[in-house]
Design a protein around this motif. Structure first.
Motif, mmCIF file in Angstrom:
data_model
loop_
_atom_site.group_PDB
_atom_site.id
_atom_site.type_symbol
_atom_site.label_atom_id
_atom_site.label_comp_id
_atom_site.label_asym_id
_atom_site.label_seq_id
_atom_site.Cartn_x
_atom_site.Cartn_y
_atom_site.Cartn_z
ATOM 1 N N SER A 56 38.663 63.818 39.572
ATOM 2 C CA SER A 56 37.517 62.967 39.856
ATOM 3 C C SER A 56 36.518 63.678 40.772
ATOM 4 O O SER A 56 35.307 63.671 40.526
ATOM 5 N N LEU A 57 37.040 64.303 41.807
ATOM 6 C CA LEU A 57 36.175 65.037 42.734
ATOM 7 C C LEU A 57 35.496 66.216 42.038
ATOM 8 O O LEU A 57 34.301 66.471 42.232
ATOM 9 N N ALA A 58 36.252 66.952 41.223
ATOM 10 C CA ALA A 58 35.698 68.124 40.537
ATOM 11 C C ALA A 58 34.599 67.719 39.561
ATOM 12 O O ALA A 58 33.573 68.399 39.458
ATOM 13 N N ARG A 59 34.806 66.637 38.866
ATOM 14 C CA ARG A 59 33.779 66.189 37.915
ATOM 15 C C ARG A 59 32.504 65.770 38.655
ATOM 16 O O ARG A 59 31.397 66.060 38.212
ATOM 17 N N ALA A 60 32.655 65.098 39.779
ATOM 18 C CA ALA A 60 31.485 64.701 40.574
ATOM 19 C C ALA A 60 30.762 65.934 41.107
ATOM 20 O O ALA A 60 29.532 66.008 41.060
ATOM 21 N N GLU A 61 31.526 66.896 41.623
ATOM 22 C CA GLU A 61 30.916 68.133 42.131
ATOM 23 C C GLU A 61 30.225 68.891 40.998
ATOM 24 O O GLU A 61 29.134 69.427 41.174
ATOM 25 N N GLY A 62 30.868 68.958 39.847
ATOM 26 C CA GLY A 62 30.306 69.676 38.702
ATOM 27 C C GLY A 62 28.988 69.095 38.237
ATOM 28 O O GLY A 62 28.083 69.831 37.827
ATOM 29 N N ARG A 63 28.860 67.778 38.295
ATOM 30 C CA ARG A 63 27.612 67.140 37.865
ATOM 31 C C ARG A 63 26.429 67.517 38.741
ATOM 32 O O ARG A 63 25.282 67.412 38.316
ATOM 33 N N SER A 64 26.689 67.966 39.955
ATOM 34 C CA SER A 64 25.584 68.302 40.860
ATOM 35 C C SER A 64 25.148 69.758 40.743
ATOM 36 O O SER A 64 24.221 70.173 41.419
ATOM 37 N N LEU A 65 25.804 70.513 39.873
ATOM 38 C CA LEU A 65 25.477 71.932 39.712
ATOM 39 C C LEU A 65 24.299 72.122 38.757
ATOM 40 O O LEU A 65 24.028 71.263 37.917
ATOM 41 N N PRO A 66 23.629 73.275 38.856
ATOM 42 C CA PRO A 66 22.608 73.613 37.858
ATOM 43 C C PRO A 66 23.248 73.673 36.461
ATOM 44 O O PRO A 66 24.458 73.891 36.332
ATOM 45 N N PRO A 67 22.458 73.496 35.405
ATOM 46 C CA PRO A 67 23.004 73.368 34.050
ATOM 47 C C PRO A 67 23.984 74.469 33.614
ATOM 48 O O PRO A 67 25.038 74.159 33.064
ATOM 49 N N ALA A 68 23.682 75.710 33.832
ATOM 50 C CA ALA A 68 24.574 76.788 33.382
ATOM 51 C C ALA A 68 25.907 76.735 34.130
ATOM 52 O O ALA A 68 26.977 76.868 33.520
ATOM 53 N N GLN A 69 25.853 76.519 35.423
ATOM 54 C CA GLN A 69 27.082 76.432 36.204
ATOM 55 C C GLN A 69 27.868 75.174 35.834
ATOM 56 O O GLN A 69 29.097 75.176 35.825
ATOM 57 N N ARG A 70 27.157 74.102 35.521
ATOM 58 C CA ARG A 70 27.817 72.860 35.100
ATOM 59 C C ARG A 70 28.577 73.084 33.796
ATOM 60 O O ARG A 70 29.722 72.639 33.649
#
Length: 120
Positions: A56-70
């Motif tokens: 859950s935490l990783a998915r939330a953190e991932g959503r805040s990344l720039p598109p390529a990093q996401r």
């Protein structure tokens, strides 16, 4: 059960608590301490609750990344899911999955911090 500990009856809260402790230890560079957080957790069900908190935490953190990093983070989450599925009933293998999941979360936080620093 007449425990005064609110997490005693709530496996979700205990999973979040263990996930936070695991992350804290890894962030502090305490690998053996991180392993110790999970060492006494023998039930697959309890390990899965820790994994749910980390995911859950990783998915939330991932959503805040720039598109390529996401996109890269999403791929790594899929790969971690395969590790979890392969370890389904093996507590030792699930602990490896949890450690890798926590390390991935710390990586995501580092990427977010780097993106923020570049953005100014």
């Amino acid at each position: 059960m007449t425990s005064s500990d609110p997490t005693a009856a709530d496996p979700t809260a205990l999973g979040r608590e263990r996930a936070a402790a695991l992350l804290d230890r890894l962030e502090a560079g305490d690998g053996p301490g991180a392993d110790a957080v999970l060492a006494d957790v023998t039930e697959v069900r309890d390990l899965v609750y820790v994994g749910a908190a980390l995911t859950s935490l990783a998915r939330a953190e991932g959503r805040s990344l720039p598109p390529a990093q996401r996109a890269q983070a999403n791929t790594r989450q899929l790969n971690l899911g395969a590790v979890r599925d392969a370890a389904r009933n093996d507590p030792a293998a699930l602990r490896v999955w949890l450690r890798r999941s926590a390390e991935e979360l710390l990586l995501l936080r580092g990427l977010r911090a780097a993106a923020d620093a570049i953005a100014g």
